[in-house]
Design a protein around this motif. Structure first.
Motif, PDB file in Angstrom:
ATOM      1  N   ARG A   1       0.825  -1.206   0.000  1.00 64.22           N
ATOM      2  CA  ARG A   1       0.000   0.000   0.000  1.00 64.22           C
ATOM      3  C   ARG A   1       0.859   1.256   0.000  1.00 64.22           C
ATOM      4  NH1 ARG A   1      -3.684  -0.616   5.137  1.00 64.22           N
ATOM      5  NH2 ARG A   1      -1.608  -1.122   5.976  1.00 64.22           N
ATOM      6  N   PHE A   2       2.113   1.129   0.356  1.00 66.31           N
ATOM      7  CA  PHE A   2       2.989   2.284   0.461  1.00 66.31           C
ATOM      8  C   PHE A   2       3.732   2.506  -0.848  1.00 66.31           C
ATOM      9  CE2 PHE A   2       3.303   0.667   5.035  1.00 66.31           C
ATOM     10  CZ  PHE A   2       2.160   1.359   5.402  1.00 66.31           C
ATOM     11  N   PRO A   3       3.551   3.663  -1.492  1.00 67.37           N
ATOM     12  CA  PRO A   3       4.198   3.901  -2.793  1.00 67.37           C
ATOM     13  C   PRO A   3       5.712   3.734  -2.750  1.00 67.37           C
ATOM     14  CG  PRO A   3       2.526   5.568  -2.363  1.00 67.37           C
ATOM     15  CD  PRO A   3       2.658   4.774  -1.106  1.00 67.37           C
TER      16      PRO A   3
ATOM     17  N   GLY B   1       7.919   1.368  -5.123  1.00 64.76           N
ATOM     18  CA  GLY B   1       8.998   1.899  -5.956  1.00 64.76           C
ATOM     19  C   GLY B   1      10.305   1.156  -5.773  1.00 64.76           C
ATOM     20  N   VAL B   2      10.604   0.756  -4.530  1.00 63.99           N
ATOM     21  CA  VAL B   2      11.820  -0.006  -4.274  1.00 63.99           C
ATOM     22  C   VAL B   2      11.768  -1.356  -4.977  1.00 63.99           C
ATOM     23  CG1 VAL B   2      13.117  -1.202  -2.475  1.00 63.99           C
ATOM     24  CG2 VAL B   2      12.398   1.154  -2.123  1.00 63.99           C
TER      25      VAL B   2
ATOM     26  N   ALA C   1       7.979   4.983 -13.948  1.00 65.43           N
ATOM     27  CA  ALA C   1       7.273   4.494 -12.759  1.00 65.43           C
ATOM     28  C   ALA C   1       8.114   4.687 -11.498  1.00 65.43           C
ATOM     29  CB  ALA C   1       6.918   3.016 -12.942  1.00 65.43           C
ATOM     30  N   VAL C   2       9.395   4.402 -11.578  1.00 65.41           N
ATOM     31  CA  VAL C   2      10.278   4.574 -10.422  1.00 65.41           C
ATOM     32  C   VAL C   2      10.339   6.038 -10.008  1.00 65.41           C
ATOM     33  CG1 VAL C   2      12.710   4.507  -9.725  1.00 65.41           C
ATOM     34  CG2 VAL C   2      11.670   2.511 -10.811  1.00 65.41           C
TER      35      VAL C   2
ATOM     36  N   SER D   1       8.466   7.740   9.522  1.00 65.48           N
ATOM     37  CA  SER D   1       7.434   8.705   9.133  1.00 65.48           C
ATOM     38  C   SER D   1       6.641   8.297   7.924  1.00 65.48           C
ATOM     39  CB  SER D   1       8.092  10.067   8.859  1.00 65.48           C
ATOM     40  OG  SER D   1       8.987   9.979   7.788  1.00 65.48           O
ATOM     41  N   GLU D   2       7.117   7.371   7.120  1.00 59.06           N
ATOM     42  CA  GLU D   2       6.463   7.062   5.855  1.00 59.06           C
ATOM     43  C   GLU D   2       5.049   6.533   6.000  1.00 59.06           C
ATOM     44  OE1 GLU D   2       7.061   4.452   1.813  1.00 59.06           O
ATOM     45  OE2 GLU D   2       8.704   4.717   3.217  1.00 59.06           O
TER      46      GLU D   2
END
Length: 511
Positions: free
Chosen positions: A259-261, A265-266, A484-485, A505-506
């Motif tokens: 759920r975390f962008p 991305g990683v 996308a990255v 914090s993310e």
């Protein structure tokens, strides 16, 4: 032994293990023609030399990380090193290609155990900036193995034979074993729940069936009932894996992280080098040695031009990341890589090194930018006590992506070569397909035997046209990945937000 000295010895052992792993898949590509001459085998069986290792490595990483957290990171690390060392020796005694492929799968399992447990152990003893530096050194060590592996394999093959190439990863892992056994301290996660067996089995089955279907397709055809059944089975097992992980109290893969962008991305970044760089480490040596008739040592020189920048560029990337966002740097690197792929597509078989060196250097330089940032980014996405899972997720995406990319790109190249050969008069589509399979595994004499009347130049021209088309497709995929990255990872620099602070914090920011 003091704590700081023990940490340094542990880091040295894990870096050695990371150094040996790329030797395990770059080496066989350089000496595949020699292995084929010694052990025989069909094109599908020869493709499994690389894919058996990549498949077992990628499929076992998640399970190995969970086992390391629950059973003991030192124990799993040492057992993995022992398995790699023994399998390297067994490869030189294999009576045939099937046994050789089976031992390669065992080698992949050992590599997964060593890599997942070693990185999880490092995450427990290093914190903050020291942890980032430690993981960057692992990435550098892996890059040294990639950059020097082909040249080392070429020299070993030319001097001692293909068996020496198979033994080289075992020698490195044996040295790591000698360092880690006395210096490494045992650690585990007391809250770990052990191996998620249903998740591990369904994930492994999905990857295995997908790879089997893709590798068999050029030989049997994409409409073959066996190929369709394998691909359908892969989809079903993939769905089963997702269902199992959603219901598990302690899942092997925490799907909520997607759920975390930044996490997504990683993972995209982890998969990106597979089709823009890693596939070339396998395809180009087959072209240079098997089709163009170059020596293994000369092919190693070509490959050093491709992978040599990995020795330097990641350090530059780490310096630049203090001033510019990691997402921007990674996307820029992928775009540079794509430009190199398009340039390389213009180099026909037989092109001399001085003309090929520039696109090869451009590809290596481009991929080196994200390569220097990936490992540091990956360790920031989960709490430290879930380090085994975090290492497993990131490296599973990276290695499984490489295995799947190798299977898909190999099948795609075979299909493109078959299309080129089908345009030549006087031969059936079946003969063209069989010859294409031989060409993509570097077996030019058998391809000529399957297509009597055609000369070497005609086959090389067909192969070169197909290879050029493939490189342009890979360049397009790399450009899309770069966009996308950039979208998922833009807006942060390590100087503005340290990895530990980003980790804390993310979730709130993403929520």
């Amino acid at each position: 032994m003091s704590s700081s000295v023990s940490k340094n010895w542990l880091l040295a052992a894990v870096c050695l293990a990371a150094l040996g792993m790329p030797l395990s898949f770059t080496g066989p590509a350089v000496v595949l023609p020699a292995i084929r001459d010694a052990l025989g085998g069909s094109p599908v069986q020869l493709n499994w030399i690389t894919n058996a290792f990549m498949l077992s490595f990628g499929a076992a990483l998640l399970a190995a990380g969970a086992l390391a957290d629950a059973w003991g990171r030192k124990r799993v690390f040492l057992l993995g090193l022992i398995a790699v060392t023994l399998s390297c020796a067994l490869l030189t005694w294999a009576p045939g290609i099937v046994a050789f492929d089976a031992v390669r799968a065992l080698q992949g399992l050992g590599s997964a155990a060593a890599f997942a447990a070693g990185t999880a152990a490092l995450a427990q003893v290093f914190d903050g900036a020291a942890r980032t530096r430690a993981f960057s050194l692992i990435g550098t060590s892996f890059g040294v193995g990639l950059s020097c592996g082909a040249m080392l394999s070429g020299w070993l093959a030319q001097t001692f034979g293909w068996q020496a190439v198979m033994l080289s990863p075992g020698a490195v892992c044996l040295l790591a074993l000698g360092i880690a056994a006395p210096a490494m301290r045992e650690s585990r996660n007391p809250q770990a729940q052990g191996l998620d067996l249903p998740g591990a089995l369904s994930f492994t089955a999905a990857l295995s069936l997908l790879t089997l279907g893709v590798l068999q397709a050029p030989d049997s055809g994409w409409r073959s009932p066996w190929v369709i059944a394998a691909l359908a089975g892969a989809a079903l097992m993939g769905a089963a894996f997702v269902a199992v992980e959603r219901r598990a109290v302690h899942p092997m893969l925490d799907l909520s992280l997607f759920r975390f962008p930044r996490f997504v991305g990683v993972q995209l970044l982890a998969a990106a080098p597979a089709y823009g760089f890693v596939v070339l480490l396998v395809l180009l040596p087959l072209r240079f040695v098997g089709l163009e008739g170059r020596s293994a040592l000369e092919a190693g020189g070509f490959m050093f031009a491709l992978s040599g920048p990995i020795l330097v560029v990641p350090t530059l990337a780490a310096w630049l990341a203090q001033r510019y966002p990691a997402g921007t740097l990674s996307a820029l690197g992928l775009l540079v890589c794509a430009a190199g792929l398009v340039w390389l597509s213009r180099c026909a078989p037989g092109t001399p090194l001085h003309a090929m060196v520039w696109p090869l250097l451009l590809i290596g330089t481009g991929i080196g930018l994200p390569w220097g940032l990936m490992d540091g980014l990956a360790v920031s996405v989960v709490p430290r006590e879930r380090a085994g899972m975090a290492s497993g997720i990131f490296n599973t995406v990276r290695v499984a992506g490489e295995g799947i990319a190798l299977a898909l790109v190999g099948a795609g190249l075979t299909s493109l070569v078959a299309l080129q050969l089908a345009h030549l008069p006087g031969h059936t589509a079946q003969a063209a397909s069989q010859a294409a399979q031989r060409l993509t595994t570097g077996d030019l004499p058998q391809a000529l035997a399957l297509l009597p009347g055609l000369g070497r130049e005609a086959l090389l021209h067909a192969y070169g046209a197909a290879f050029a088309t493939l490189l342009c497709v890979l360049a397009g995929v790399t450009v899309l990945t770069a966009l996308a990255v950039f979208s998922f990872l833009r807006g942060e620099t390590p100087a503005e937000k340290p990895l530990g602070q980003a980790q804390a914090s993310e979730p709130q920011a993403c929520a």
